[in-house]
Design a protein around this motif. Structure first.
Motif, short mmCIF file in Angstrom:
data_model
loop_
_atom_site.label_atom_id
_atom_site.label_comp_id
_atom_site.label_asym_id
_atom_site.label_seq_id
_atom_site.Cartn_x
_atom_site.Cartn_y
_atom_site.Cartn_z
N GLN A 109 0.83 -1.22 0.00
CA GLN A 109 0.00 0.00 0.00
C GLN A 109 0.85 1.26 0.00
O GLN A 109 0.50 2.27 -0.63
N LYS A 110 1.98 1.20 0.71
CA LYS A 110 2.87 2.37 0.72
C LYS A 110 3.49 2.60 -0.65
O LYS A 110 3.66 3.74 -1.09
N ALA A 111 3.86 1.49 -1.34
CA ALA A 111 4.41 1.62 -2.69
C ALA A 111 3.37 2.21 -3.64
O ALA A 111 3.69 3.06 -4.48
N ILE A 112 2.09 1.79 -3.49
CA ILE A 112 1.02 2.34 -4.34
C ILE A 112 0.80 3.81 -4.03
O ILE A 112 0.66 4.65 -4.94
N LYS A 113 0.77 4.14 -2.73
CA LYS A 113 0.51 5.52 -2.32
C LYS A 113 1.61 6.46 -2.78
O LYS A 113 1.34 7.59 -3.21
N GLU A 114 2.84 6.00 -2.69
CA GLU A 114 3.97 6.84 -3.07
C GLU A 114 4.34 6.69 -4.54
O GLU A 114 5.34 7.25 -4.99
N ASP A 115 3.54 5.89 -5.27
CA ASP A 115 3.76 5.68 -6.70
C ASP A 115 5.18 5.17 -6.98
O ASP A 115 5.87 5.64 -7.88
N LYS A 116 5.58 4.17 -6.18
CA LYS A 116 6.90 3.56 -6.36
C LYS A 116 6.71 2.14 -6.90
O LYS A 116 5.67 1.52 -6.73
N VAL A 117 7.76 1.64 -7.55
CA VAL A 117 7.70 0.28 -8.09
C VAL A 117 7.70 -0.74 -6.96
O VAL A 117 6.98 -1.73 -7.02
N PHE A 118 8.49 -0.50 -5.90
CA PHE A 118 8.52 -1.44 -4.78
C PHE A 118 8.81 -0.70 -3.49
O PHE A 118 9.32 0.44 -3.49
N HIS A 119 8.50 -1.38 -2.37
CA HIS A 119 8.80 -0.83 -1.06
C HIS A 119 9.06 -1.98 -0.10
O HIS A 119 8.32 -2.96 -0.06
N TRP A 120 10.16 -1.85 0.67
CA TRP A 120 10.49 -2.83 1.70
C TRP A 120 9.85 -2.42 3.01
O TRP A 120 9.89 -1.25 3.39
N PHE A 121 9.25 -3.39 3.67
CA PHE A 121 8.71 -3.09 4.99
C PHE A 121 9.86 -2.86 5.96
O PHE A 121 10.78 -3.67 6.06
N GLU A 122 9.79 -1.75 6.65
CA GLU A 122 10.85 -1.41 7.58
C GLU A 122 10.49 -1.93 8.97
O GLU A 122 9.39 -1.73 9.46
N THR A 123 11.46 -2.62 9.56
CA THR A 123 11.25 -3.17 10.89
C THR A 123 12.44 -2.82 11.77
O THR A 123 13.58 -2.70 11.28
N SER A 124 12.16 -2.63 13.02
CA SER A 124 13.22 -2.29 13.97
C SER A 124 13.98 -3.53 14.42
O SER A 124 15.05 -3.43 15.03
N GLU A 125 13.42 -4.72 14.13
CA GLU A 125 14.07 -5.96 14.57
C GLU A 125 15.25 -6.27 13.65
O GLU A 125 15.13 -6.25 12.43
N LYS A 126 16.39 -6.53 14.24
CA LYS A 126 17.61 -6.79 13.48
C LYS A 126 17.94 -8.29 13.51
O LYS A 126 17.52 -9.02 14.40
N GLN A 127 18.74 -8.67 12.53
CA GLN A 127 19.24 -10.04 12.55
C GLN A 127 20.21 -10.21 13.71
O GLN A 127 20.96 -9.29 14.05
N LEU A 128 20.21 -11.38 14.32
CA LEU A 128 21.05 -11.61 15.49
C LEU A 128 22.53 -11.54 15.16
O LEU A 128 23.31 -10.90 15.87
N PHE A 129 22.92 -12.20 14.06
CA PHE A 129 24.33 -12.28 13.72
C PHE A 129 24.50 -12.15 12.21
O PHE A 129 23.56 -12.34 11.43
#
Length: 641
Positions: free
Chosen positions: A381-401
């Motif tokens: 929905q964010k990609a559609i709203k911002e008229d972008k080809v793609f958008h990655w969901f941003e998360t605060s959770e990081k990979q452990l290692f």
């Protein structure tokens, strides 16, 4: 006892009877002949000796008579000669002990020959001179009889051995069709339908072979029809008819299974509004043909990057489930997808990079279906709203290692056996009995408990699967897990182990030396069977030949024939967890029933997975499954001894 042994024993007994009869006849005939011959010889000797003694007896020449008797006595088989002078009653006796060379004493002690005596009176005219009594020595009879018997035994033994060998060879050749029938019957009992048997020339066996061939063909047709039914039901219920891709129902079920397994990856959702433009310009037929071509190109180009499931979930929306990949590989997948879409848009007369959007959400940590769907839809929905080809969901959770940190931690854990274990019971439907326990592992790094879902993706990415499987299998012995409850324990094999010849060799050696191999079960993922059938068949042969058992995990997830069940012959199958979430209103029970019937038709135990509530379990009981597992009976810690 087999038919071969019965006939063989009968011929053996008859031959022994014939040999014994012939031996008895030969023995008695020889004994009678020798007895008559000794009697005849004794009569001749008595008459001859009596005539020769008359001159000496008339003259009263005792020395001459003794000399004559000594010559006769020493030259023949006589046990005793007794001469009684009637004039003065003097008696002379010559004796020879019964001591026969070359004949065993036990044979002599059997007394086959009675004592033969001949008495005669020697006269001269009317005057009686002496009485002569001769007793035959049995040595001649025993010597000849023993020689005849030993020669007969040797001859009969040689003939017996020749007859036995000939009978065995002849019976093997004659009964070869019966052996083939027995092997064919065993194959049919194990649901193995091979080529037809060659029709023998023997009339009695010909009809039996034809009947077996007919029965085998009919059973094979039944299995093939069930297999075809499953394929048709999958196409009907799980395949989108326009694109030829899996539909929303399949994607949702597959998504649930993916999140319940130790995997990494990402979910992409794409909305192609440009297809509406194609529809308005050229009509629905061209639009459908464009969707079909687009689907083919996406599968062709994206399958090269990594394993994924591509589904059409609505008219203009598609979902892409990358089941095992890191961020960099997902990015490459995304770029290939965009390039493929633009190529097809250009062919359809649409402007590239317009009227389509893609949302991406990566799987991080423990996630539910609703979590990852919400994240992916939010990104779309964010990609559609911002008229972008793609958008990655941003998360605060990081990979452990990082990858290298994972390599170090996992290699160290495998080498030092630092894994902790849980196991989950597989309960039989007919009670509280436990069919097996499935083993899970987790890892403690510092103060953190790392679940399999977090580190297993890196086990596969770093090609550590075979080392991990060796570690877990050896743990069964070192921690004596097989002796805890005297129940089979199931271990999930990684994809790396399935195709690793060195692991196959190691497993063969381990199972050969294990005294409890019959309690070890190996779960082989169905995807591995389809991706490398030859290696899986070799591994299954090793497992089966060493007395262990194996089963197919995620049964029914893959699209394709179930013919591999006949080749591998697993002891059980674990129905894919996605079936536990299907709704009966979507006609999924038909597909479940068909899958279960295919397995049960091959005498394979069916285990339902993903059962969380009793209501779910009740859905499968009418389908006559064998056992079930899931969080209705959650995993428990394996206590160390």
């Amino acid at each position: 006892m087999t038919l071969f042994r019965q006939i063989y024993s009968l011929l053996f007994g008859l031959f022994l009877l014939v040999v014994a009869s012939l031996g008895y006849v030969q023995f008695t005939e020889t004994q009678n002949f020798l007895t008559k011959q000794m009697e005849s010889d004794l009569n001749n000797t008595s008459n001859s000796l009596g005539i020769m003694l008359i001159p000496d007896l008339e003259a009263g020449d005792i020395v001459g008579a003794e000399t004559l008797i000594n010559v006769i006595f020493e030259g023949g088989y006589y046990q005793q000669v007794k001469l009684t002078w009637l004039v003065d009653g003097k008696q002379q006796v010559w004796e020879n002990p019964v001591n026969i060379q070359g004949v065993p004493q036990w044979f002599i002690d059997l007394d086959f020959f009675e004592t033969i005596k001949k008495e005669s009176t020697i006269t001269s005219g009317w005057i009686q001179l002496a009485r002569l009594e001769i007793t035959a020595h049995p040595g001649f009879g025993y010597h000849e009889l023993w020689g005849t018997i030993t020669n007969a035994i040797i001859m009969f033994s040689i003939l017996f051995l020749i007859a036995i060998v000939c009978a065995r060879v002849g019976l093997t050749w004659i009964l070869r069709p019966l052996h083939e029938i027995a092997e064919h019957a065993k194959d049919i009992a194990q649901r193995k339908f091979g080529p037809d048997m060659k029709v023998p020339k023997t009339m009695e066996l010909k009809s039996v072979v034809l009947a077996f061939n007919s029965m085998s063909d009919q059973l094979k047709q039944i299995f093939n029809s069930l297999d075809e039914e499953v394929c048709e039901l999958k196409k009907k219920n799980l395949i989108d008819q326009v694109s030829g891709l899996p539909n929303r129902q399949y994607m949702m079920g597959h998504l649930s299974s993916w999140l319940s397994e130790p995997k990494s990856g990402a979910l992409l959702m794409a909305k192609f509004d440009w297809l509406e433009e194609v529809h308005s310009k050229y009509g629905y037929q061209v639009r459908d043909e464009t969707i079909k071509l687009l689907s083919q190109k996406m599968k062709e180009h994206l399958d090269v990057i990594t394993t994924s499931v591509i589904a059409r979930i609505s008219a203009y929306e598609f979902a892409f489930l990358i089941s095992s990949a890191e961020h960099e590989q997902t990015s490459k997948y995304l770029q290939t997808l965009i390039r493929t879409i633009n190529q097809e848009m250009s062919k359809a007369g649409c402007k590239p990079n317009e009227n389509f959007s893609i949302g991406i959400a990566e799987r991080i940590g423990q996630m539910s279906v609703s979590d990852i769907l919400a994240q992916t839809d939010n990104a779309l929905q964010k990609a559609i709203k911002e008229d972008k080809v793609f958008h990655w969901f941003e998360t605060s959770e990081k990979q452990l290692f990082t990858r290298e940190q994972w390599r170090e931690h996992l290699s160290n854990a495998i080498n030092k056996r630092q894994f902790k274990f849980k196991w989950q019971a597989v309960h039989l439907n007919d009670g509280d009995s436990i069919s097996q326990r499935e083993l899970y592992c987790q890892l403690e790094i510092g103060d953190k408990t790392i679940h399999a879902g977090q580190f297993m993706p890196y086990i596969e990415l770093l090609s550590l699967g075979a080392l991990l499987d060796k570690c877990l299998i050896e743990t069964l012995t070192t921690q004596k897990l097989l002796e805890r409850n005297y129940e089979p324990i199931a271990i999930n094999l990684t994809f790396h182990s399935l195709s690793n010849p060195k692991f196959h060799e190691w497993l063969n050696g381990f199972l050969r030396t294990s005294s409890l191999s019959e309690r070890i079960c190996f779960d082989i993922p169905e995807a591995g069977v389809y991706s490398d059938p030859d290696s899986c068949e070799a591994l299954c042969t090793i497992i089966r030949d060493n007395g262990a058992r194996f089963g197919i995990d995620h049964f029914g997830r893959q699209f394709g024939s179930m013919a591999y069940l006949q080749t591998l012959r697993p002891s059980y199958v674990k129905l894919d967890q996605s079936f536990a979430y299907y709704d009966e209103s979507e006609h999924s029970s038909e597909l479940c029933r068909a899958l279960i019937n295919v397995a049960r038709g091959l005498d394979i135990q069916v285990i339902v997975t993903g059962i969380e509530e009793k209501q779910q379990l009740e859905r499968f009981i009418p389908l006559k499954t064998s056992a079930y597992m899931g969080y209705i009976h959650p995993p428990v810690e394996v206590e160390e001894i």
